[in-house]
Design a protein around this motif. Structure first.
Motif, PDB file in Angstrom:
ATOM      1  N   ILE A   6       0.851  -1.193   0.000  1.00  0.00           N
ATOM      2  CA  ILE A   6       0.000   0.000   0.000  1.00  0.00           C
ATOM      3  C   ILE A   6       0.884   1.239   0.000  1.00  0.00           C
ATOM      4  O   ILE A   6       1.810   1.345   0.806  1.00  0.00           O
ATOM      5  N   THR A   7       0.598   2.183  -0.895  1.00  0.00           N
ATOM      6  CA  THR A   7       1.340   3.435  -0.990  1.00  0.00           C
ATOM      7  C   THR A   7       0.376   4.598  -0.831  1.00  0.00           C
ATOM      8  O   THR A   7      -0.667   4.629  -1.476  1.00  0.00           O
ATOM      9  N   GLN A   8       0.730   5.540   0.033  1.00  0.00           N
ATOM     10  CA  GLN A   8      -0.109   6.719   0.227  1.00  0.00           C
ATOM     11  C   GLN A   8       0.113   7.682  -0.932  1.00  0.00           C
ATOM     12  O   GLN A   8       1.232   8.111  -1.189  1.00  0.00           O
ATOM     13  N   THR A   9      -0.964   8.030  -1.632  1.00  0.00           N
ATOM     14  CA  THR A   9      -0.869   8.931  -2.782  1.00  0.00           C
ATOM     15  C   THR A   9      -1.619  10.237  -2.564  1.00  0.00           C
ATOM     16  O   THR A   9      -1.447  11.174  -3.330  1.00  0.00           O
ATOM     17  N   GLY A  10      -2.458  10.311  -1.546  1.00  0.00           N
ATOM     18  CA  GLY A  10      -3.234  11.520  -1.279  1.00  0.00           C
ATOM     19  C   GLY A  10      -2.951  12.064   0.098  1.00  0.00           C
ATOM     20  O   GLY A  10      -2.542  11.340   1.006  1.00  0.00           O
ATOM     21  N   SER A  11      -3.170  13.342   0.252  1.00  0.00           N
ATOM     22  CA  SER A  11      -2.920  14.019   1.517  1.00  0.00           C
ATOM     23  C   SER A  11      -4.126  13.906   2.450  1.00  0.00           C
ATOM     24  O   SER A  11      -5.266  14.014   2.004  1.00  0.00           O
ATOM     25  N   PRO A  12      -3.886  13.721   3.751  1.00  0.00           N
ATOM     26  CA  PRO A  12      -4.989  13.678   4.710  1.00  0.00           C
ATOM     27  C   PRO A  12      -5.494  15.066   5.125  1.00  0.00           C
ATOM     28  O   PRO A  12      -6.407  15.172   5.935  1.00  0.00           O
ATOM     29  N   ILE A  13      -4.914  16.110   4.545  1.00  0.00           N
ATOM     30  CA  ILE A  13      -5.369  17.459   4.859  1.00  0.00           C
ATOM     31  C   ILE A  13      -6.816  17.616   4.379  1.00  0.00           C
ATOM     32  O   ILE A  13      -7.166  17.196   3.285  1.00  0.00           O
ATOM     33  N   ARG A  14      -7.655  18.216   5.199  1.00  0.00           N
ATOM     34  CA  ARG A  14      -9.080  18.443   4.928  1.00  0.00           C
ATOM     35  C   ARG A  14      -9.880  17.144   4.828  1.00  0.00           C
ATOM     36  O   ARG A  14     -10.899  17.096   4.168  1.00  0.00           O
ATOM     37  N   ARG A  15      -9.402  16.096   5.476  1.00  0.00           N
ATOM     38  CA  ARG A  15     -10.133  14.832   5.552  1.00  0.00           C
ATOM     39  C   ARG A  15     -10.659  14.668   6.971  1.00  0.00           C
ATOM     40  O   ARG A  15     -10.204  15.334   7.902  1.00  0.00           O
TER      41      ARG A  15
END
Length: 58
Positions: A6-15
């Protein structure tokens, strides 16, 4: 046992907080970080919850 990468591709900002916590539970806390976990139903459920922020191989 089979594994999944699993690779993180999106930011958790504003989640939401639960999506951020799910990323931390998967061992992801920085962009483009990759972890390899056992392929279990629990891990698959966590991936499904944040599928818009991760990419999955295998």
């Amino acid at each position: 046992m089979a594994t999944v990468k699993i690779t993180q591709t999106g930011s958790p900002i504003r989640r939401t907080k639960d999506q951020r916590a799910t990323l931390v539970g998967l061992g992801l806390n920085k962009m483009h970080k990759t972890v390899e976990l056992n392929d279990t139903p629990e891990v698959r459920g966590m991936i499904r919850k944040v599928q818009h922020m991760v990419s999955v191989e295998g």
